[in-house]
Write an enzyme that holds these catalytic residues in place. Structure first.
Site, PDB file in Angstrom:
ATOM      1  N   ASP A   1       1.025  -1.133   0.002  1.00  0.00           N
ATOM      2  CA  ASP A   1      -0.033  -0.003   0.011  1.00  0.00           C
ATOM      3  C   ASP A   1       0.883   1.234   0.002  1.00  0.00           C
ATOM      4  OD1 ASP A   1      -2.604   1.446   0.599  1.00  0.00           O
ATOM      5  OD2 ASP A   1      -1.323   1.954   2.307  1.00  0.00           O
TER       6      ASP A   1
ATOM      7  N   LYS B   1       1.143   4.385  -2.977  1.00  0.00           N
ATOM      8  CA  LYS B   1       1.078   5.790  -2.468  1.00  0.00           C
ATOM      9  C   LYS B   1       2.733   6.640  -2.774  1.00  0.00           C
ATOM     10  CE  LYS B   1      -2.280   4.871   1.098  1.00  0.00           C
ATOM     11  NZ  LYS B   1      -2.217   4.596   2.579  1.00  0.00           N
TER      12      LYS B   1
END
Ligand SMILES: NC(=O)c1ccc[n+]([C@@H]2O[C@H](COP(=O)([O-])OP(=O)(O)OC[C@H]3O[C@@H](n4cnc5c(N)ncnc54)[C@H](OP(=O)(O)O)[C@@H]3O)[C@@H](O)[C@H]2O)c1
Length: 437
Positions: free
Chosen positions: A207, A211
């Site tokens: 994750d 980003k």
């Protein structure tokens, strides 16, 4: 956009009414009067796509708005802005592309989609002259992308250091504070709702990598391959490592790091990092997020707050909707049709090229000459030692040796550790944590 009575209206089509979608509906309802006053127009949710029409919802919503047909929402002629909050990649990509084709502006919070297909989606939006906004994709409600896109538009960004995954930060912060092991803290985080039943995307760094790729687009206008980002999760960090960090006046944080090396490429890495306690990022605890930006003219600036959750994420989504609405309402002739980022392909530097200081932890048998052996192997690979600590003195039992290195090349450190691992007196694979100072 349609005209109803005297007040202008901006029609929104929502794809998804889960956590974030519910927050968006709630926020638009709670702040309807203020939004209308500021915008001079009403933002109206025209239709909402869900997977199961009969499911109980977290917010009060007119059931007649719900449909299981996302394309019907996009095709609705009264929808000017499509808000994609279904998550996942394949379906979300089709919906976003369809919305762009139909001339709808798009807002998405989907970092997985953007990290993999962002450049293609931005190119499609630019070609069609529509907006594609993504503030909620990084750090939830913290307007860090807006800061990069607008606040620092006149500056040159050199580096970013960020804590962008709340779950990992919660786990490492709790381990630091309570001295408990990873598995135990993860299980507690799952019970308290701070970690998913399947925590892999959060604790293994995926994750955060999504980003980081999105941050690189906004900070450097860079188009990079997700697979080229160096990613290491937090599972290997033990209470022993936290205790040593404390002793050295440092703390272990789940960082994303980006640095522009010009023609030599971009440094993009995700890994637990030991940072000095005096750093602002060291005090970003629990589920909070922060991005510390280094730019040429401004110097340092930091953006901090809640990086996930229903309402914080909805704040970013609704702010994007309002900005698009404002642009649509006030667009003057000659203005660029769309403000989507223009991206250039950039190479990502191999992690082996990194120059850093390292924390190295070894479990060795307490035999004469072992320390000299370790030092010898490191020295042979041009890794010089700044500090050594050895704990315990029990002949023929494993003891812990911790070494802090001076700055060294990662490739050399890895070669040295591979050789150390083969020594007869070394009883488990050496551990490495990068330092950032
Ligand atoms: N949660 C956060 O704090 C957070 C923070 C930042 C970014 N994001 C991003 O925001 C997005 C949404 O996250 P979330 O937490 O709100 O997810 P979620 O709670 O799982 O909600 C997903 C929603 O999409 C609907 N849906 C899924 N597939 C669909 C389809 N094919 N057609 C129509 N509707 C469909 C679901 O319908 P049903 O309700 O009927 O199942 C549900 O309402 C994700 O991309 C996520 O990465 C989330």
């Amino acid at each position: 956009m349609s005209q109803v009575s005297q007040v202008r209206e901006i029609g929104v089509g929502l794809l998804g009414l889960g956590n974030v979608g519910s927050g968006v509906v709630q926020l638009l309802a709670d702040n309807a009067a203020a939004i209308e006053e500021r915008l001079g127009a009403r933002v109206v949710v025209r239709r909402i796509a869900v997977r199961e029409a009969k499911k109980r919802r977290k917010v009060a919503v007119d059931r007649r708005l719900l449909t299981t047909d996302a394309r019907a929402v996009i095709d609705d002629p009264d929808v000017a802005i499509v808000v994609e909050l279904v998550g996942g990649e394949a379906e979300a990509k089709q919906y976003v592309l369809h919305a762009i084709e139909r001339g709808r502006h798009v807002v998405t919070a989907n970092k997985a989609l953007l990290a993999t297909h962002g450049p293609e989606l931005f190119a499609a939006a630019a070609k069609r002259g529509v907006e594609l906004y993504l503030e909620a994709a990084v750090c939830g409600g913290v307007p860090v992308l807006r800061a990069l896109r607008e606040g620092l538009a006149s500056d040159k960004i050199e580096a970013l250091h960020g804590i962008v995954n709340g779950t990992s930060n919660f786990i490492l912060s709790t381990m630091t504070a309570e001295g408990r092991p990873f598995d135990e803290v993860l299980a507690a985080a799952q019970r308290e709702g701070y970690a998913e039943a399947d925590p892999a995307l959060d604790v293994d760094g995926g994750d955060a990598a999504h980003k980081l790729v999105v941050l690189a687009m906004l900070a450097f206008g860079a188009r990079v391959r997700l697979a080229d980002v160096y990613v290491e999760g937090i599972r290997q960090i033990t209470p022993v490592d936290h205790a040593y960090a404390e002793r050295f006046g440092m703390v272990v944080k789940p960082l994303v790091i980006a640095r522009d090396h010009g023609t030599e490429g971009l440094e993009l890495r995700v890994h637990p990092t030991m940072i000095p306690k005096r750093w602002l990022l060291a005090s970003v605890a629990g589920v909070n997020n922060a991005v510390y930006v280094t730019s040429r003219a401004l110097g340092h600036s930091m953006y901090y707050g809640r990086g996930a959750g229903m309402m914080p994420t909805a704040v970013a989504v609704v702010s994007d909707v309002l900005e698009i609405a404002r642009n649509v309402l006030g667009r003057s002739p000659g203005m660029a049709a769309t403000s989507v980022p223009r991206l250039t392909r950039r190479a990502v530097r191999d992690i082996g090229l990194l120059r850093s200081r390292y924390y190295l932890r070894f479990a060795v048998l307490d035999r004469p000459g072992v320390l000299a052996q370790l030092a010898g192997v490191l020295g042979k690979h041009e890794v010089s030692i700044a500090h050594v600590t050895q704990e315990g003195k029990e002949p023929e039992r494993a003891v812990t040796v911790v070494i802090l290195t001076h700055e060294a090349r990662e490739r050399n450190v890895r070669l040295a550790l591979a050789q150390v691992a083969k020594l007869a007196s070394v009883v488990e694979a050496p551990r490495l944590v990068r330092l950032c100072e």
